[in-house]
Enzyme design. Sequence first.
Site, mmCIF file in Angstrom:
data_model
loop_
_atom_site.group_PDB
_atom_site.id
_atom_site.type_symbol
_atom_site.label_atom_id
_atom_site.label_comp_id
_atom_site.label_asym_id
_atom_site.label_seq_id
_atom_site.Cartn_x
_atom_site.Cartn_y
_atom_site.Cartn_z
ATOM 1 N N LEU A 13 -94.775 -18.697 -37.963
ATOM 2 C CA LEU A 13 -94.514 -19.762 -38.948
ATOM 3 C C LEU A 13 -95.310 -19.555 -40.235
ATOM 4 C CD1 LEU A 13 -94.208 -22.944 -36.679
ATOM 5 C CD2 LEU A 13 -92.377 -21.600 -37.733
ATOM 6 N N ARG A 14 -96.218 -18.581 -40.225
ATOM 7 C CA ARG A 14 -96.903 -18.092 -41.442
ATOM 8 C C ARG A 14 -97.894 -19.035 -42.095
ATOM 9 N NH1 ARG A 14 -95.976 -13.117 -39.966
ATOM 10 N NH2 ARG A 14 -93.963 -12.226 -40.568
ATOM 11 N N ASP A 55 -100.726 -11.152 -30.819
ATOM 12 C CA ASP A 55 -99.458 -10.578 -31.284
ATOM 13 C C ASP A 55 -99.557 -9.967 -32.684
ATOM 14 O OD1 ASP A 55 -96.697 -9.969 -30.934
ATOM 15 O OD2 ASP A 55 -96.336 -11.404 -32.527
ATOM 16 N N ASP A 114 -88.904 -13.683 -32.145
ATOM 17 C CA ASP A 114 -89.910 -12.970 -32.954
ATOM 18 C C ASP A 114 -89.605 -13.179 -34.446
ATOM 19 O OD1 ASP A 114 -92.100 -11.519 -33.700
ATOM 20 O OD2 ASP A 114 -91.405 -9.590 -32.927
HETATM 21 ZN ZN LIG Z 1 -95.586 -8.504 -31.472
#
Ligand SMILES: [Zn+2]
Length: 429
Positions: free
Chosen positions: A67-68, A156, A309
């Site tokens: 979502l940044r 991630d 993703d």
């Molecule tokens: Zn990743």
Amino acid sequence: MAILIQGGKLVDPVLNRVEEQDLLIEKERIVKILPPGVFSEEGPRLRKIDARNRMVVPGLVDMHVHLREPGYEHKETIATGSLSGIAGGFTALACMPNTRPVNDRGTITTFILDRAREADLCRVYPIAAITLGQQGETLTDFHGLRKAGAVGVSDDGQPVEKRELMRQAMELGRSLGLAVISHCEDLSLSSGGVMHEGSVCSRLGLKGIPAASEEGMVRREISLARETGCPVHIAHVSTAGSVELIRRAKEEGVPVTAETAPHYFSLDHRAVEEYNTHAKMNPPLREPGDVEAIKKGLAEGVIDAIATDHAPHSHAEKNVPFEKAPFGIVGLETAVPLTLRLIREGILTWPEAVRKLSYLPATLLGVAGGVLREGAVADLAMLDPEHSYVLKAEDMRSKSKNSPFIGRSMKGINVMTMIGGRIVWERNL
Ligand SMILES: [Zn+2]
């Protein structure tokens, strides 16, 4: 005011069936599920929604979204990402910690939840970092993050390279009920790579990311799960080899689960021809044989979940030479049409597809959702599976439009999203 959804086909991913049924929703809950036409009460306090030719499904749950915010609001904000989510049929999003600052402490987790509450569009579940700053050196305060509202942990974007650290993360994760999600990449093999190492890569003269980079780390996570008995979830599976490793581990009873993203079953490395930066993601698009293996893995239940993703990047960031472009594509608004292709191809049934997009991710994260039953919170989506259209950037609600599917023909779309009994998104076709 009550809402009656009439004439739709209800997809139940738990009971594994599709049935024409009406739903009566009062306040935030589903109060009745009835055979069609049984409920006939008229009144000004009853809103009726015509669901004929529609599929009514539990609200989709995306366990892997970027979502940044905080830090990269020019790409996406929690509000714009939530809007993109509800437009796509999602009622819950789990957001990854690679923001700026990284979500590695309770104050950031709290900030994200506050912003989500202000946006008031979609349920948001933060995934916190495994290590401070995602630097791979020191574990974060899992307990404090859990208390602040994180539902899982992941670095991630980066692998946790130190085996011992990952082992501790898995043990702590289990003791606290936090999902541990692994981004599998061996940097010693992938570093500097920009696309899948294969024939297209050689032809284009680019540096490759071999399948072995992912598979080596999948193998390590499986061995850790086997040793400790602690669950681990493999993010964005992209190769045939990973599917095979996970299949064997599951047969052995190792507590490993996995997700893939729609692009890995929809595209292969040929999409990168002409140096298309909208086909640049990590892990990269692989070979046709990998795509087939991913589909088989989904069909056979080796791959539990479909997660997007969703990785927004601005036009300026993607509009550069291929090697310089950041990895990632947006995905929240294309997950439904891309997954429906698998249904039409006979790879997944409706209940199986919906299970991978709602029930299983909700279960893996330990959050509510993924069911349609009397008494449950009314989080649902209504899909038109037959609507055909060409995907246009201006129709997408994400702040960023970095999708390789723009300009492509799509079939199937979300037309209504309800969260807690409230209609948060409606599309007139
Ligand atoms: Zn990743």
